[in-house]
Design a protein around this motif. Structure first.
Motif, PDB file in Angstrom:
ATOM      1  N   MET A 219       0.861  -1.179   0.000  1.00 23.95           N
ATOM      2  CA  MET A 219       0.000   0.000   0.000  1.00 23.95           C
ATOM      3  C   MET A 219       0.899   1.230   0.000  1.00 23.95           C
ATOM      4  N   LEU A 220       0.656   2.123  -0.945  1.00 25.27           N
ATOM      5  CA  LEU A 220       1.424   3.364  -1.041  1.00 25.27           C
ATOM      6  C   LEU A 220       0.699   4.453  -0.267  1.00 25.27           C
ATOM      7  N   SER A 221       1.414   5.128   0.613  1.00 23.51           N
ATOM      8  CA  SER A 221       0.818   6.232   1.365  1.00 23.51           C
ATOM      9  C   SER A 221       1.508   7.537   0.982  1.00 23.51           C
ATOM     10  N   PHE A 222       0.806   8.631   1.189  1.00 23.07           N
ATOM     11  CA  PHE A 222       1.306   9.972   0.898  1.00 23.07           C
ATOM     12  C   PHE A 222       1.749  10.094  -0.561  1.00 23.07           C
ATOM     13  N   VAL A 223       0.887   9.615  -1.463  1.00 18.60           N
ATOM     14  CA  VAL A 223       1.182   9.673  -2.900  1.00 18.60           C
ATOM     15  C   VAL A 223       1.130  11.130  -3.351  1.00 18.60           C
ATOM     16  N   PRO A 224       2.251  11.653  -3.887  1.00 17.54           N
ATOM     17  CA  PRO A 224       2.271  13.054  -4.311  1.00 17.54           C
ATOM     18  C   PRO A 224       1.414  13.296  -5.560  1.00 17.54           C
ATOM     19  N   THR A 225       0.965  14.522  -5.695  1.00 15.81           N
ATOM     20  CA  THR A 225       0.144  14.915  -6.828  1.00 15.81           C
ATOM     21  C   THR A 225       0.850  14.631  -8.149  1.00 15.81           C
ATOM     22  N   GLN A 226       2.150  14.864  -8.202  1.00 17.85           N
ATOM     23  CA  GLN A 226       2.906  14.628  -9.431  1.00 17.85           C
ATOM     24  C   GLN A 226       2.789  13.168  -9.878  1.00 17.85           C
ATOM     25  N   LEU A 227       2.872  12.240  -8.950  1.00 19.93           N
ATOM     26  CA  LEU A 227       2.736  10.824  -9.293  1.00 19.93           C
ATOM     27  C   LEU A 227       1.308  10.509  -9.694  1.00 19.93           C
ATOM     28  N   SER A 228       0.334  11.033  -8.985  1.00 13.19           N
ATOM     29  CA  SER A 228      -1.068  10.806  -9.343  1.00 13.19           C
ATOM     30  C   SER A 228      -1.352  11.273 -10.766  1.00 13.19           C
ATOM     31  N   THR A 229      -0.796  12.414 -11.130  1.00 16.91           N
ATOM     32  CA  THR A 229      -0.962  12.938 -12.486  1.00 16.91           C
ATOM     33  C   THR A 229      -0.324  12.014 -13.510  1.00 16.91           C
ATOM     34  N   LEU A 230       0.893  11.551 -13.247  1.00 18.19           N
ATOM     35  CA  LEU A 230       1.567  10.618 -14.157  1.00 18.19           C
ATOM     36  C   LEU A 230       0.760   9.329 -14.323  1.00 18.19           C
ATOM     37  N   LEU A 231       0.229   8.817 -13.243  1.00 21.11           N
ATOM     38  CA  LEU A 231      -0.564   7.596 -13.302  1.00 21.11           C
ATOM     39  C   LEU A 231      -1.807   7.795 -14.160  1.00 21.11           C
ATOM     40  N   ALA A 232      -2.466   8.938 -13.983  1.00 19.41           N
ATOM     41  CA  ALA A 232      -3.675   9.228 -14.758  1.00 19.41           C
ATOM     42  C   ALA A 232      -3.345   9.414 -16.240  1.00 19.41           C
ATOM     43  N   LEU A 233      -2.294  10.157 -16.537  1.00 20.55           N
ATOM     44  CA  LEU A 233      -1.910  10.388 -17.934  1.00 20.55           C
ATOM     45  C   LEU A 233      -1.484   9.106 -18.634  1.00 20.55           C
ATOM     46  N   SER A 234      -0.969   8.165 -17.876  1.00 21.25           N
ATOM     47  CA  SER A 234      -0.511   6.889 -18.434  1.00 21.25           C
ATOM     48  C   SER A 234      -1.613   5.831 -18.440  1.00 21.25           C
ATOM     49  N   ASN A 235      -2.794   6.202 -17.954  1.00 22.22           N
ATOM     50  CA  ASN A 235      -3.942   5.293 -17.879  1.00 22.22           C
ATOM     51  C   ASN A 235      -3.677   4.049 -17.034  1.00 22.22           C
ATOM     52  N   VAL A 236      -2.890   4.191 -16.005  1.00 21.14           N
ATOM     53  CA  VAL A 236      -2.647   3.069 -15.094  1.00 21.14           C
ATOM     54  C   VAL A 236      -3.197   3.364 -13.697  1.00 21.14           C
ATOM     55  N   ASP A 237      -3.843   4.509 -13.542  1.00 21.77           N
ATOM     56  CA  ASP A 237      -4.367   4.882 -12.228  1.00 21.77           C
ATOM     57  C   ASP A 237      -5.396   3.877 -11.719  1.00 21.77           C
ATOM     58  N   LYS A 238      -6.214   3.303 -12.607  1.00 24.06           N
ATOM     59  CA  LYS A 238      -7.201   2.309 -12.178  1.00 24.06           C
ATOM     60  C   LYS A 238      -6.513   1.023 -11.731  1.00 24.06           C
ATOM     61  N   TYR A 239      -5.446   0.664 -12.414  1.00 19.49           N
ATOM     62  CA  TYR A 239      -4.696  -0.547 -12.078  1.00 19.49           C
ATOM     63  C   TYR A 239      -4.052  -0.432 -10.693  1.00 19.49           C
ATOM     64  N   ILE A 240      -3.551   0.739 -10.381  1.00 22.95           N
ATOM     65  CA  ILE A 240      -2.778   0.920  -9.154  1.00 22.95           C
ATOM     66  C   ILE A 240      -3.651   1.406  -7.987  1.00 22.95           C
ATOM     67  N   ALA A 241      -4.929   1.712  -8.249  1.00 22.31           N
ATOM     68  CA  ALA A 241      -5.810   2.283  -7.219  1.00 22.31           C
ATOM     69  C   ALA A 241      -5.891   1.420  -5.961  1.00 22.31           C
ATOM     70  N   GLU A 242      -5.875   0.092  -6.106  1.00 22.17           N
ATOM     71  CA  GLU A 242      -5.976  -0.788  -4.936  1.00 22.17           C
ATOM     72  C   GLU A 242      -4.720  -0.766  -4.076  1.00 22.17           C
ATOM     73  N   HIS A 243      -3.689  -0.076  -4.558  1.00 22.72           N
ATOM     74  CA  HIS A 243      -2.429   0.010  -3.820  1.00 22.72           C
ATOM     75  C   HIS A 243      -2.205   1.397  -3.210  1.00 22.72           C
ATOM     76  N   ILE A 244      -3.192   2.280  -3.347  1.00 19.42           N
ATOM     77  CA  ILE A 244      -3.025   3.636  -2.821  1.00 19.42           C
ATOM     78  C   ILE A 244      -3.888   3.807  -1.580  1.00 19.42           C
ATOM     79  N   LYS A 245      -3.199   4.149  -0.508  1.00 20.72           N
ATOM     80  CA  LYS A 245      -3.872   4.372   0.777  1.00 20.72           C
ATOM     81  C   LYS A 245      -4.412   5.794   0.799  1.00 20.72           C
ATOM     82  N   THR A 246      -5.686   5.926   1.059  1.00 24.48           N
ATOM     83  CA  THR A 246      -6.271   7.249   1.184  1.00 24.48           C
ATOM     84  C   THR A 246      -6.288   7.615   2.655  1.00 24.48           C
ATOM     85  N   ASN A 247      -5.823   8.811   2.939  1.00 23.72           N
ATOM     86  CA  ASN A 247      -5.699   9.232   4.343  1.00 23.72           C
ATOM     87  C   ASN A 247      -6.915  10.002   4.773  1.00 23.72           C
TER      88      ASN A 247
END
Length: 103
Positions: A75-103
Motif C-alpha cells: 500500500m502506497l501512502s502519501f502519494v504526491p500529486t505529481q505521481l497521481s498525475t503521471l498515473l492518470a496520464l498513463s492510464n494506469v491509475d485504475k490498475y494501481i488504485a488498490e495500492h493507494i492508501k487514502t488518508n
C-alpha cells in the motif's frame, strides 16, 4: 534492506526518499528486485519523495508486481500529486488504485 532511497522503517512500513527519476531508478531497482518480503503486507510512504518522472512511476509498478509475486501486498501512502498525475496520464491509475492508501 538499506539503500539511500529505500528505508525499512519497521516490519510493516518502508519509505522511499529523494528523487525517483531515470538517473536514480536503475541503481535503486537493482537493490529492490533482490528484496524478498517476508510479510503479507507492507505500507510504503512516499512522503519524502521530492520528484517523480515516468521511470520512477514504472519502477513503483514493477515493485508492486515484484511484491505480489511473493505474496506481499504493498500500500502506497502519501502519494504526491505529481505521481497521481503521471498515473492518470498513463492510464494506469485504475490498475494501481488498490495500492493507494487514502488518508
Amino acid at each position: 534492506m538499506v539503500h539511500n532511497q529505500w528505508l525499512q522503517v519497521d516490519e510493516n512500513h518502508s519509505a522511499l526518499n529523494g528523487v525517483l527519476n531515470r538517473d536514480s531508478v536503475p541503481e535503486l531497482w537493482n537493490q529492490l528486485k533482490a528484496w524478498q518480503p517476508q510479510q503479507a503486507s507492507l505500507e510504503v510512504s512516499l512522503a519524502n519523495v521530492e520528484r517523480f518522472d515516468s521511470a520512477g512511476m514504472v519502477m513503483l509498478i514493477h515493485l508492486l508486481e515484484h511484491a505480489k509475486k511473493r505474496n506481499c501486498h504493498i500500500m502506497l501512502s502519501f502519494v504526491p500529486t505529481q505521481l497521481s498525475t503521471l498515473l492518470a496520464l498513463s492510464n494506469v491509475d485504475k490498475y494501481i488504485a488498490e495500492h493507494i492508501k487514502t488518508n
